[in-house]
Design a protein around this motif. Sequence first.
Motif, mmCIF file in Angstrom:
data_model
loop_
_atom_site.group_PDB
_atom_site.id
_atom_site.type_symbol
_atom_site.label_atom_id
_atom_site.label_comp_id
_atom_site.label_asym_id
_atom_site.label_seq_id
_atom_site.Cartn_x
_atom_site.Cartn_y
_atom_site.Cartn_z
ATOM 1 N N ALA A 9 1.552 -23.874 22.492
ATOM 2 C CA ALA A 9 0.294 -23.788 23.234
ATOM 3 C C ALA A 9 -0.376 -22.440 23.009
ATOM 4 N N SER A 10 0.424 -21.366 22.961
ATOM 5 C CA SER A 10 -0.153 -20.034 22.745
ATOM 6 C C SER A 10 -0.823 -19.962 21.382
ATOM 7 N N HIS A 11 -0.234 -20.611 20.377
ATOM 8 C CA HIS A 11 -0.829 -20.608 19.045
ATOM 9 C C HIS A 11 -2.135 -21.391 19.025
ATOM 10 N N GLY A 12 -2.264 -22.360 19.903
ATOM 11 C CA GLY A 12 -3.422 -23.243 19.866
ATOM 12 C C GLY A 12 -4.641 -22.736 20.602
ATOM 13 N N ILE A 13 -4.517 -21.663 21.390
ATOM 14 C CA ILE A 13 -5.656 -21.139 22.151
ATOM 15 C C ILE A 13 -6.448 -20.200 21.248
ATOM 16 N N THR A 14 -7.700 -20.523 20.986
ATOM 17 C CA THR A 14 -8.507 -19.716 20.074
ATOM 18 C C THR A 14 -9.553 -18.860 20.785
ATOM 19 N N ASP A 15 -9.701 -19.007 22.081
ATOM 20 C CA ASP A 15 -10.608 -18.154 22.847
ATOM 21 C C ASP A 15 -9.823 -16.962 23.379
ATOM 22 N N LEU A 16 -10.284 -15.748 23.091
ATOM 23 C CA LEU A 16 -9.525 -14.552 23.423
ATOM 24 C C LEU A 16 -9.304 -14.398 24.925
ATOM 25 N N GLY A 17 -10.339 -14.641 25.725
ATOM 26 C CA GLY A 17 -10.175 -14.517 27.169
ATOM 27 C C GLY A 17 -9.142 -15.477 27.718
ATOM 28 N N HIS A 18 -9.160 -16.707 27.240
ATOM 29 C CA HIS A 18 -8.179 -17.695 27.672
ATOM 30 C C HIS A 18 -6.781 -17.306 27.200
ATOM 31 N N LYS A 19 -6.719 -16.762 25.988
ATOM 32 C CA LYS A 19 -5.427 -16.331 25.456
ATOM 33 C C LYS A 19 -4.822 -15.227 26.319
ATOM 34 N N LEU A 20 -5.639 -14.247 26.710
ATOM 35 C CA LEU A 20 -5.125 -13.143 27.525
ATOM 36 C C LEU A 20 -4.652 -13.646 28.886
ATOM 37 N N HIS A 21 -5.382 -14.578 29.472
ATOM 38 C CA HIS A 21 -4.950 -15.154 30.741
ATOM 39 C C HIS A 21 -3.620 -15.878 30.567
ATOM 40 N N PHE A 22 -3.495 -16.590 29.471
ATOM 41 C CA PHE A 22 -2.240 -17.281 29.172
ATOM 42 C C PHE A 22 -1.087 -16.284 29.093
ATOM 43 N N TYR A 23 -1.310 -15.161 28.404
ATOM 44 C CA TYR A 23 -0.250 -14.164 28.260
ATOM 45 C C TYR A 23 0.107 -13.521 29.595
ATOM 46 N N ASP A 24 -0.854 -13.324 30.466
ATOM 47 C CA ASP A 24 -0.542 -12.821 31.810
ATOM 48 C C ASP A 24 0.442 -13.749 32.512
ATOM 49 N N ARG A 25 0.196 -15.047 32.414
ATOM 50 C CA ARG A 25 1.068 -16.019 33.066
ATOM 51 C C ARG A 25 2.418 -16.133 32.366
#
Length: 267
Positions: free
Chosen positions: A32-48
């Motif tokens: 899922a982390s590889h599939g997120i291409t929007d930077l803001g969404h990616k950073l939120h994902f990494y926070d979680r």
Amino acid sequence: MKWVSCSCYVPCRWVGEEEGGSLSEVRARVGASHGITDLGHKLHFYDRWAPDYDQDVAALQYRAPRLAVDCLTQALPGPPHAALILDVACGTGLVAAELQARGFLQLHGVDGSPGMLERARARGLYQNLSLCVLGQEPLPSSEGTFDAVLMVGALSDGQVPCSAIPELLRVTKPGGLVCLTTRTNPSNLHYKEALEATLDRLEQAGAWERLVAWPVDQWELATSELEVVPRTSDSDGFISGIVYLYRKQEGAQVEGLRPSPQPPAGL
């Protein structure tokens, strides 16, 4: 801890109280982390993801931090304890742990995820940690500060754009080293091509010279059978990756390497 799909901005989320999970659940998170291409969404994902990140990448036998530090250590002149190192997109500090094990003590880190930085700070390995979203803002350092700069695991779609590579060179001392990694599995090949075009352009401009381009078959366990290195099976197959090492040239002057007029305070 369960992993479920949802229709919100971040394509997947965690539910439940359990720690860890099966290998299939880990693969789902990493995929899922590889599939997120929007930077803001990616950073939120990494926070979680931060509380589970280390155990998840360990389950996938993620080798990039060790491989990158091995490569850097062999090329960096002088004693490790004297080198000032910047770990860009430092995450929870996996690269710092490898660096400290080899005698590097002067470690600075930046990352775009507050959750990841919190985990990195808890390790107690960095002298300084700063929040910085590379690609949207300059690194919080003056020109020619570091003996070596590493960026491990953050060069892919939705993470650090290729256009930010000159910023790594800006903060590296003349004669200093820049170590980069990226995945070479099928879904990342388009990004890898763009990255290598950027790396080659900088070399042709005289900004740096390539010392190493080290392809590695067993980078981490694949998250799907479509990503597996040929002639392996999904149950034990790995994706591939590559480590690059460059030396900054004396007097490098190319577009994108001009120092920021007033670098933000921090490093």
